[in-house]
Structures are given as C-alpha cells and as structure tokens.
Design a protein around this motif. Structure first.
Motif, PDB file in Angstrom:
ATOM      1  N   GLN A  25       0.760  -1.317   0.176  1.00 12.93           N
ATOM      2  CA  GLN A  25       0.075  -0.150  -0.094  1.00 12.93           C
ATOM      3  C   GLN A  25       0.944   1.217  -0.010  1.00 12.93           C
ATOM      4  O   GLN A  25       0.509   2.425  -0.804  1.00 12.93           O
ATOM      5  N   GLU A  26       2.015   1.254   0.690  1.00 11.26           N
ATOM      6  CA  GLU A  26       2.643   2.317   0.750  1.00 11.26           C
ATOM      7  C   GLU A  26       4.077   2.417  -0.125  1.00 11.26           C
ATOM      8  O   GLU A  26       4.601   3.781  -0.337  1.00 11.26           O
ATOM      9  N   GLY A  27       4.329   1.271  -0.555  1.00 11.61           N
ATOM     10  CA  GLY A  27       5.714   1.154  -1.303  1.00 11.61           C
ATOM     11  C   GLY A  27       6.728   0.714  -0.568  1.00 11.61           C
ATOM     12  O   GLY A  27       6.878   1.211   0.307  1.00 11.61           O
ATOM     13  N   GLN A  28       7.558  -0.091  -1.248  1.00 13.61           N
ATOM     14  CA  GLN A  28       8.546  -0.645  -0.416  1.00 13.61           C
ATOM     15  C   GLN A  28       9.600  -1.236  -1.455  1.00 13.61           C
ATOM     16  O   GLN A  28       9.296  -1.813  -2.615  1.00 13.61           O
ATOM     17  N   ILE A  29      10.972  -1.336  -0.930  1.00  9.97           N
ATOM     18  CA  ILE A  29      11.938  -2.103  -1.754  1.00  9.97           C
ATOM     19  C   ILE A  29      12.352  -3.373  -0.785  1.00  9.97           C
ATOM     20  O   ILE A  29      12.444  -3.512   0.180  1.00  9.97           O
ATOM     21  N   ASN A  30      12.029  -4.622  -1.553  1.00  7.18           N
ATOM     22  CA  ASN A  30      12.446  -5.764  -1.084  1.00  7.18           C
ATOM     23  C   ASN A  30      13.477  -6.445  -1.453  1.00  7.18           C
ATOM     24  O   ASN A  30      14.025  -6.534  -2.514  1.00  7.18           O
ATOM     25  N   ARG A  31      14.347  -7.070  -0.410  1.00  7.32           N
ATOM     26  CA  ARG A  31      15.376  -7.948  -1.030  1.00  7.32           C
ATOM     27  C   ARG A  31      15.053  -9.302  -1.106  1.00  7.32           C
ATOM     28  O   ARG A  31      14.470  -9.971  -0.286  1.00  7.32           O
ATOM     29  N   VAL A  32      15.588  -9.931  -2.139  1.00 11.77           N
ATOM     30  CA  VAL A  32      15.116 -11.088  -2.644  1.00 11.77           C
ATOM     31  C   VAL A  32      16.546 -11.901  -2.923  1.00 11.77           C
ATOM     32  O   VAL A  32      17.297 -11.563  -3.685  1.00 11.77           O
ATOM     33  N   LEU A  33      16.721 -12.939  -2.085  1.00 14.39           N
ATOM     34  CA  LEU A  33      17.999 -13.766  -2.018  1.00 14.39           C
ATOM     35  C   LEU A  33      17.633 -14.873  -3.087  1.00 14.39           C
ATOM     36  O   LEU A  33      16.676 -15.246  -3.631  1.00 14.39           O
ATOM     37  N   PRO A  34      18.883 -15.411  -3.702  1.00 14.43           N
ATOM     38  CA  PRO A  34      18.945 -16.357  -4.538  1.00 14.43           C
ATOM     39  C   PRO A  34      18.318 -17.767  -4.079  1.00 14.43           C
ATOM     40  O   PRO A  34      18.217 -17.913  -3.014  1.00 14.43           O
ATOM     41  N   ASP A  35      17.595 -18.242  -4.967  1.00 11.00           N
ATOM     42  CA  ASP A  35      16.740 -19.506  -4.574  1.00 11.00           C
ATOM     43  C   ASP A  35      17.104 -20.487  -5.505  1.00 11.00           C
ATOM     44  O   ASP A  35      17.191 -20.306  -6.966  1.00 11.00           O
ATOM     45  N   THR A  36      16.418 -21.826  -5.646  1.00 10.64           N
ATOM     46  CA  THR A  36      16.626 -22.875  -6.251  1.00 10.64           C
ATOM     47  C   THR A  36      15.482 -22.989  -7.317  1.00 10.64           C
ATOM     48  O   THR A  36      15.150 -24.026  -8.001  1.00 10.64           O
ATOM     49  N   ALA A  37      14.289 -21.989  -7.133  1.00  9.46           N
ATOM     50  CA  ALA A  37      13.125 -22.199  -7.631  1.00  9.46           C
ATOM     51  C   ALA A  37      12.819 -21.022  -8.691  1.00  9.46           C
ATOM     52  O   ALA A  37      13.209 -19.915  -8.628  1.00  9.46           O
ATOM     53  N   PHE A  38      12.283 -21.426  -9.797  1.00  8.62           N
ATOM     54  CA  PHE A  38      11.810 -20.499 -10.623  1.00  8.62           C
ATOM     55  C   PHE A  38      10.750 -19.748 -10.288  1.00  8.62           C
ATOM     56  O   PHE A  38      10.017 -20.175  -9.223  1.00  8.62           O
ATOM     57  N   ALA A  39      10.325 -18.590 -10.664  1.00  3.90           N
ATOM     58  CA  ALA A  39       9.180 -17.926 -10.251  1.00  3.90           C
ATOM     59  C   ALA A  39       8.351 -17.246 -11.501  1.00  3.90           C
ATOM     60  O   ALA A  39       9.061 -16.690 -12.415  1.00  3.90           O
ATOM     61  N   LYS A  88       8.752 -25.508  -7.543  1.00  5.87           N
ATOM     62  CA  LYS A  88       9.547 -26.529  -6.706  1.00  5.87           C
ATOM     63  C   LYS A  88      10.869 -26.611  -7.644  1.00  5.87           C
ATOM     64  O   LYS A  88      10.957 -26.111  -8.601  1.00  5.87           O
ATOM     65  N   GLN A  89      12.040 -27.364  -6.833  1.00  5.04           N
ATOM     66  CA  GLN A  89      13.195 -27.115  -7.688  1.00  5.04           C
ATOM     67  C   GLN A  89      13.338 -27.439  -8.886  1.00  5.04           C
ATOM     68  O   GLN A  89      14.277 -26.983  -9.882  1.00  5.04           O
ATOM     69  N   LEU A 147       0.653 -27.833 -18.420  1.00  2.00           N
ATOM     70  CA  LEU A 147       1.308 -29.114 -18.042  1.00  2.00           C
ATOM     71  C   LEU A 147       1.594 -30.050 -19.218  1.00  2.00           C
ATOM     72  O   LEU A 147       0.724 -30.325 -20.107  1.00  2.00           O
ATOM     73  N   ILE A 148       2.898 -30.321 -19.502  1.00  2.00           N
ATOM     74  CA  ILE A 148       3.222 -31.236 -20.670  1.00  2.00           C
ATOM     75  C   ILE A 148       3.902 -32.414 -20.021  1.00  2.00           C
ATOM     76  O   ILE A 148       3.837 -33.622 -20.894  1.00  2.00           O
ATOM     77  N   VAL A 149       4.241 -32.630 -19.077  1.00  2.00           N
ATOM     78  CA  VAL A 149       4.670 -33.895 -18.319  1.00  2.00           C
ATOM     79  C   VAL A 149       4.304 -34.021 -16.838  1.00  2.00           C
ATOM     80  O   VAL A 149       3.915 -32.850 -16.068  1.00  2.00           O
ATOM     81  N   ARG A 150       3.912 -35.015 -16.189  1.00  2.00           N
ATOM     82  CA  ARG A 150       3.212 -34.978 -14.867  1.00  2.00           C
ATOM     83  C   ARG A 150       4.093 -35.788 -13.941  1.00  2.00           C
ATOM     84  O   ARG A 150       3.609 -36.317 -12.815  1.00  2.00           O
ATOM     85  N   LYS A 151       5.192 -36.161 -14.546  1.00  2.00           N
ATOM     86  CA  LYS A 151       6.512 -36.837 -13.582  1.00  2.00           C
ATOM     87  C   LYS A 151       7.670 -36.158 -13.689  1.00  2.00           C
ATOM     88  O   LYS A 151       8.098 -35.772 -14.602  1.00  2.00           O
ATOM     89  N   GLN A 152       8.288 -36.156 -12.523  1.00  2.00           N
ATOM     90  CA  GLN A 152       9.649 -35.372 -12.572  1.00  2.00           C
ATOM     91  C   GLN A 152      10.522 -36.737 -12.952  1.00  2.00           C
ATOM     92  O   GLN A 152      10.495 -37.948 -12.872  1.00  2.00           O
ATOM     93  N   ASP A 153      11.842 -36.162 -13.493  1.00  2.00           N
ATOM     94  CA  ASP A 153      12.971 -36.905 -13.820  1.00  2.00           C
ATOM     95  C   ASP A 153      13.521 -37.621 -12.300  1.00  2.00           C
ATOM     96  O   ASP A 153      14.100 -36.950 -11.593  1.00  2.00           O
ATOM     97  N   PRO A 154      13.400 -38.910 -12.504  1.00  2.00           N
ATOM     98  CA  PRO A 154      13.836 -39.480 -10.996  1.00  2.00           C
ATOM     99  C   PRO A 154      15.459 -39.479 -10.635  1.00  2.00           C
ATOM    100  O   PRO A 154      15.710 -39.082  -9.622  1.00  2.00           O
ATOM    101  N   LEU A 155      16.107 -39.206 -11.531  1.00  2.00           N
ATOM    102  CA  LEU A 155      17.601 -39.122 -11.584  1.00  2.00           C
ATOM    103  C   LEU A 155      17.920 -37.924 -11.023  1.00  2.00           C
ATOM    104  O   LEU A 155      18.738 -37.614  -9.824  1.00  2.00           O
ATOM    105  N   VAL A 156      17.396 -36.862 -11.826  1.00  2.00           N
ATOM    106  CA  VAL A 156      17.520 -35.540 -11.343  1.00  2.00           C
ATOM    107  C   VAL A 156      16.812 -35.144  -9.708  1.00  2.00           C
ATOM    108  O   VAL A 156      17.563 -34.498  -8.891  1.00  2.00           O
ATOM    109  N   THR A 157      16.015 -35.885  -9.797  1.00  2.00           N
ATOM    110  CA  THR A 157      15.132 -35.479  -8.228  1.00  2.00           C
ATOM    111  C   THR A 157      16.120 -36.447  -7.053  1.00  2.00           C
ATOM    112  O   THR A 157      16.338 -35.789  -6.038  1.00  2.00           O
ATOM    113  N   GLU A 158      16.589 -37.578  -7.235  1.00  2.00           N
ATOM    114  CA  GLU A 158      17.453 -38.020  -6.449  1.00  2.00           C
ATOM    115  C   GLU A 158      18.776 -37.321  -6.317  1.00  2.00           C
ATOM    116  O   GLU A 158      19.228 -37.095  -5.232  1.00  2.00           O
TER     117      GLU A 158
END
Length: 257
Positions: A25-39, A88-89, A147-158
C-alpha cells in the motif's frame, strides 16, 4: 507490505511450492535472495521494478524469472498487488519443454514462452475479479492447461535430494558416481530440468544453509567452516554476492524473502 502464502491446488503440488500474494500500500523495496526455484509473477495493479544502482527496470505485467547467483532489490510502487508462483526445484520443466538454463540470472516477459492470446485471456480474468482466491484459481487453471509432463525426472530428483541433504556441501564427481551416469550426460540433464548446473545449484543450497543455521548458532565463522569455506575473506565475498551485505550487516538489518 503484506505477504500471504497459499498452498497450490492438488494437481500442481508436485510442481509448485507455494503461491504468494504481495500487497504494497505504501510502496517498499524488498531484498530477494537467490533461490533454487523459478518464479512467475503476475502484477494485478501498480508497478514493480528491479532496482540496479540508480536505475529502475520496470517489469512486465507477467514475468518469469530463473535462478540467480546474486540478490535482487525489487521496488514495489504504492498500491501494488502481485501474485507470485514459486515452483519446486525442478517443477518448471513440467510446463515448458526447451532447456531453461537460458533464464539463469535473467527475467523476461512470460509471452517469451507462452502464447500471447492465452496470456491476454488470463489477464482479463485477473482484472475482472478482486478476490485473490479467484485470481489464484485462474492462474492455477492456466498452469494446469500448460502441463506437458506429470512426472519428475527420477535421476535429477535423486540428485537434488542428495544436494539438499548435504546442504550443498557435496562433490559433484562423487554425486555422479553414485548415480551411475557420465558427467556430461548428468550435467546436461540436470541443467535442462532445473535451469542451473549442479555446481550453481549446490552453491545456492550451501548459502541458504548458512543463513538458516545462523538462527540457531550465531557463530558465523564456525558455520562458514562447517559449510566448506576455508577462510574468512572467501566467505565474506561469497556472502556479499549472495545477499548484497556483509554478514554482520545482513543479520542485523536485512529484510528479505
């Protein structure tokens, strides 16, 4: 500024970590740290900009951001509302086929990856209602339709699970050996799924662990050594790149999400 977190609908839970509604509502500057997630960010009203030095880079109304190796300052103008989908990652790979590493350290308009006609319909839906739950539902339906795939890559997940378990302090060659795959094949597969190399990914996890562990043990140098940093200058440089501040300054004053 208020930030409300929502759990995604059950169909998106395998891919989406959370959905945030940010009201300034008032305006603000926010600091966003690196993350392993796309947004993905959907601006409902107002203006949002990256702040780089003395310049402000206004963001499109619908934006997708990849992983970054350094902090960002984001400026919210007064009376701004934004809905952010945090994946998610490796969740982003379920919605877009080409390799996502091209977005490392970058943000771009969502129409780079999805049809403008579909985004225009979504924008009309978002602007036609004021209730956040209905706006979130419209975004969720858009994502489900993509959605084009509904399962995660098991090797990358591990691999991600092993990196997380080690707080990022892991030798990539040892990780590859445990997964029974060549280094070149693994790195291409990992980067295609997560948008970053295993080393870049691990570094983010390592710094997140340092910040998290500080809450329990304020002896910052002990934490640094435990997480694989061999001297204070190296740690300080890495920490400042990650957060934009020296460790003592950051833990005293930082506001971030």
């Amino acid at each position: 500024m208020t930030i409300k977190k929502y759990i995604p609908t059950i169909e998106l839970i395998p891919f989406v970590r959370s959905i945030l509604v940010i009201n300034s509502q008032e305006g603000q500057i926010n600091r966003v740290l690196p993350d392993t997630a796309f947004a993905m960010a959907f601006r409902i009203r107002g203006e949002v900009a990256y702040i780089e030095g003395t310049e402000n880079q206004l963001l499109p109304s619908m934006t997708i951001s990849g992983m970054r190796n350094a902090f960002r300052l984001i400026g919210y103008a007064p009376k701004t509302t934004t809905i952010i989908v945090l994946f998610k990652q490796s969740g982003i790979s379920a919605f877009y086929k080409p390799e996502m590493h091209e977005l490392y350290n970058h943000s771009t308009s969502l129409d780079t990856y999805f049809a403008q006609t579909d985004l225009s319909i979504l924008d009309e839906q978002l602007q036609s209602v004021s209730d956040h739950s209905r706006q979130i539902k419209a975004i969720e339906q858009f994502l489900i339709s993509k959605l084009i795939v509904r399962k995660q890559d098991p090797l990358v997940t591990e691999a991600i699970a092993k990196i997380d378990q080690a707080n990022g302090h892991i030798r990539i060659k040892e990780l590859i050996k445990d997964l029974y795959i060549s280094q070149d094949a693994f790195e291409k597969r990992f980067r295609k799924t997560t948008g970053a190399t295993p080393k870049q990914f691990s570094q983010i996890i390592k710094m997140q662990a340092v910040i998290s562990q500080y809450q329990k043990n304020p002896a910052i140098l002990d934490i640094a050594f435990e997480n694989g940093f061999y001297d204070q200058p190296h740690f300080n440089r890495t920490f400042k790149t990650f957060t934009g501040q020296a460790p003592t300054e950051f833990f005293k004053t930082a506001r971030y999400w």
